[in-house]
Enzyme design. Structure first.
Site, PDB file in Angstrom:
ATOM      1  N   GLU A 177     -15.985   4.840   3.395  1.00  0.00           N
ATOM      2  CA  GLU A 177     -14.429   5.003   2.838  1.00  0.00           C
ATOM      3  C   GLU A 177     -14.371   6.009   1.536  1.00  0.00           C
ATOM      4  O   GLU A 177     -15.172   5.685   0.678  1.00  0.00           O
ATOM      5  CB  GLU A 177     -13.855   3.563   2.586  1.00  0.00           C
ATOM      6  N   HIS A 208     -14.384  -0.838   6.350  1.00  0.00           N
ATOM      7  CA  HIS A 208     -13.352  -1.613   6.637  1.00  0.00           C
ATOM      8  C   HIS A 208     -13.806  -2.227   8.116  1.00  0.00           C
ATOM      9  O   HIS A 208     -14.332  -1.597   8.768  1.00  0.00           O
ATOM     10  CB  HIS A 208     -12.110  -0.609   6.819  1.00  0.00           C
ATOM     11  N   SER A 264     -10.973  -0.498  -0.096  1.00  0.00           N
ATOM     12  CA  SER A 264      -9.474  -0.973  -0.088  1.00  0.00           C
ATOM     13  C   SER A 264      -9.446  -2.366  -0.687  1.00  0.00           C
ATOM     14  O   SER A 264      -8.418  -2.716  -1.452  1.00  0.00           O
ATOM     15  CB  SER A 264      -9.129  -1.296   1.382  1.00  0.00           C
ATOM     16  N   ASN A 295       0.673  -1.347  -0.155  1.00  0.00           N
ATOM     17  CA  ASN A 295      -0.063  -0.113  -0.142  1.00  0.00           C
ATOM     18  C   ASN A 295       0.771   1.299   0.085  1.00  0.00           C
ATOM     19  O   ASN A 295       0.331   2.395   0.045  1.00  0.00           O
ATOM     20  CB  ASN A 295      -0.851   0.036   1.195  1.00  0.00           C
ATOM     21  N   LYS A 329       0.187   4.308   4.402  1.00  0.00           N
ATOM     22  CA  LYS A 329       0.015   3.830   2.901  1.00  0.00           C
ATOM     23  C   LYS A 329       0.825   4.879   2.107  1.00  0.00           C
ATOM     24  O   LYS A 329       1.987   4.681   1.953  1.00  0.00           O
ATOM     25  CB  LYS A 329      -1.537   3.719   2.492  1.00  0.00           C
ATOM     26  N   ASP A 354     -13.320   7.450   5.795  1.00  0.00           N
ATOM     27  CA  ASP A 354     -11.883   6.495   6.067  1.00  0.00           C
ATOM     28  C   ASP A 354     -11.165   6.936   4.918  1.00  0.00           C
ATOM     29  O   ASP A 354     -11.713   6.405   3.749  1.00  0.00           O
ATOM     30  CB  ASP A 354     -12.157   5.256   6.197  1.00  0.00           C
ATOM     31  N   HIS A 361      -7.033   4.848   1.925  1.00  0.00           N
ATOM     32  CA  HIS A 361      -6.485   4.270   0.462  1.00  0.00           C
ATOM     33  C   HIS A 361      -6.867   5.484  -0.534  1.00  0.00           C
ATOM     34  O   HIS A 361      -6.433   5.379  -1.911  1.00  0.00           O
ATOM     35  CB  HIS A 361      -7.194   3.232  -0.104  1.00  0.00           C
TER      36      HIS A 361
END
Length: 382
Positions: free
Chosen positions: A178, A134, A182, A48, A230, A207, A210
């Site tokens: 998110e 997540h 992910s 990541n 990440k 979130d 990513h």
């Protein structure tokens, strides 16, 4: 043999039978998107480290300088003696980057989500979480004691309907989602979601683990959390929010109050990485461009982030494909249930700014040869 040992052995046997047992494998990561396993040099598409900053000499030097100046560890909770000067500096930089009043750094992204939600909502409140949120978002929601309801993935009509039916019976409401999911690599419709939230006086926690540094354009949520591990190549988690919210969490987020502060070297590395991210927009644009190149070469839907899923189906088949790619020099770890739903085991291809076009093309060609049905297989966005 004790009953505990018997229990563990049976559970392991069950996991083995379903091809779901996990094993730790030593891996040495290097520059240029490379990694070493079992003495073999591989091109890794499972990290990541989206901007390739974990091995950047400037980031390493910043961590080394902090280590020499402040020592290896924070020494205690941030509310005791662990609030070394690099943490407020990092928070100020994160807040500026996100356009928020303040930020709060936690020990990890998981710890951040474990602490944020229970500090803001409780038993009289409502949480609506995207079905593909997540694990740490779900963990924080359950600890809160609030009523937790999932809405269909990225389905705004479902979210609006649930709020319409349930919001009136609760004092506060919190939406969890998110920015980039992910495992599927797709994005949440944040602007439209925030409009719905405001219409029902609901708060939204996004979130951004990513998305940071890769796909950040667009409206911010009142609660923006993410990780330092990440795109920033370091370790830790954070929340960006209003100053009053950060002040409240400083006193009430248990995963901050009762854990040791982030080590100085990790904070310094993240601070330097954020500086590089902002100064080098071409680096930030590269992962998405390479991910789209990979997806196009395989006939997959256009990538929305640095993550491209290659659906396989059953866990054993995904493991076999991963092993075949490793034999060809590529590290692409198979993702299996319960991380993803049953029947949707996959390769999760994570593209980095450190990769070259030739490496991306070589992986795509290898996947096409070993898994010729990739373009026709079910895909989250088909």
């Amino acid at each position: 043999m004790s009953s505990l040992d018997t229990f563990a052995r049976q559970k392991l046997a069950d996991l083995d039978a379903a091809a779901l047992r996990r094993r730790l494998r030593p891996t040495v990561r290097g520059a240029g998107g490379r990694a070493e396993r079992d003495g073999r040099d591989l091109i890794s598409f499972s990290c990541n480290d989206y901007l390739g900053l974990a091995n950047d000499p400037r980031v390493i030097a910043a961590a080394q300088d902090a280590l020499a100046a402040y020592g290896a560890g924070a020494g205690g909770s941030r509310l005791v003696t662990g609030n070394h000067p690099l943490l407020p500096a990092l928070e100020a930089r994160l807040a500026r980057h996100k356009g928020s009043e303040a930020a709060l750094v936690f020990g990890s992204g998981y710890l951040a989500n474990l602490g944020i939600t229970p500090a803001l909502v409780g038993p009289r409140d409502l949480i609506l979480a995207d079905a593909l949120s997540h694990s740490c978002l779900w963990a924080g929601a359950r600890v809160s004691g609030a009523e937790v309801v999932r809405f269909r993935h990225n389905d705004l009509d479902d979210l609006r309907g649930l709020l319409d039916r349930r919001r009136g019976g609760h004092k506060r409401a919190l939406i969890l989602t998110e920015r980039v999911f992910s495992m599927d690599g797709d994005r949440a419709p944040i602007p439209a979601m925030l409009e719905i939230a405001e219409a029902f006086d609901a708060w939204t926690l996004v979130d951004d683990a990513h998305g940071l540094g890769v796909v950040e354009a667009g409206r911010r949520a009142p609660l923006e959390m993410g990780t330092l591990s990440k795109s920033l190549g370091s370790y830790g988690g954070y929340l960006c929010a209003a100053q009053s919210v950060v002040d409240l969490l400083t006193s009430r987020a248990r995963s901050l109050v009762y854990t040791t502060g982030l080590p100085p070297a990790s904070a310094a590395a993240a601070l330097k990485a954020l500086e590089i991210l902002e100064a080098e927009p071409a680096r930030a644009a590269r992962p998405l461009a390479l991910a789209r190149r990979f997806a196009a070469r395989l006939g997959l839907p256009e990538a929305e982030s640095a993550v491209v899923p290659v659906l396989v189906g059953e866990a054993q088949a995904a493991l076999a494909l991963s092993a075949a790619l490793e034999a060809r020099g590529f590290l692409v770890v198979a993702i299996r249930p319960p991380t993803v739903p049953a029947g949707t085991a996959r390769l999760r291809v994570a593209v980095s700014a450190a990769h070259t076009e030739a490496q991306v093309d070589a992986l795509a060609d290898a996947v096409a040869a070993l898994h010729p049905g990739a373009a026709e297989a079910p895909h989250p966005r088909r």
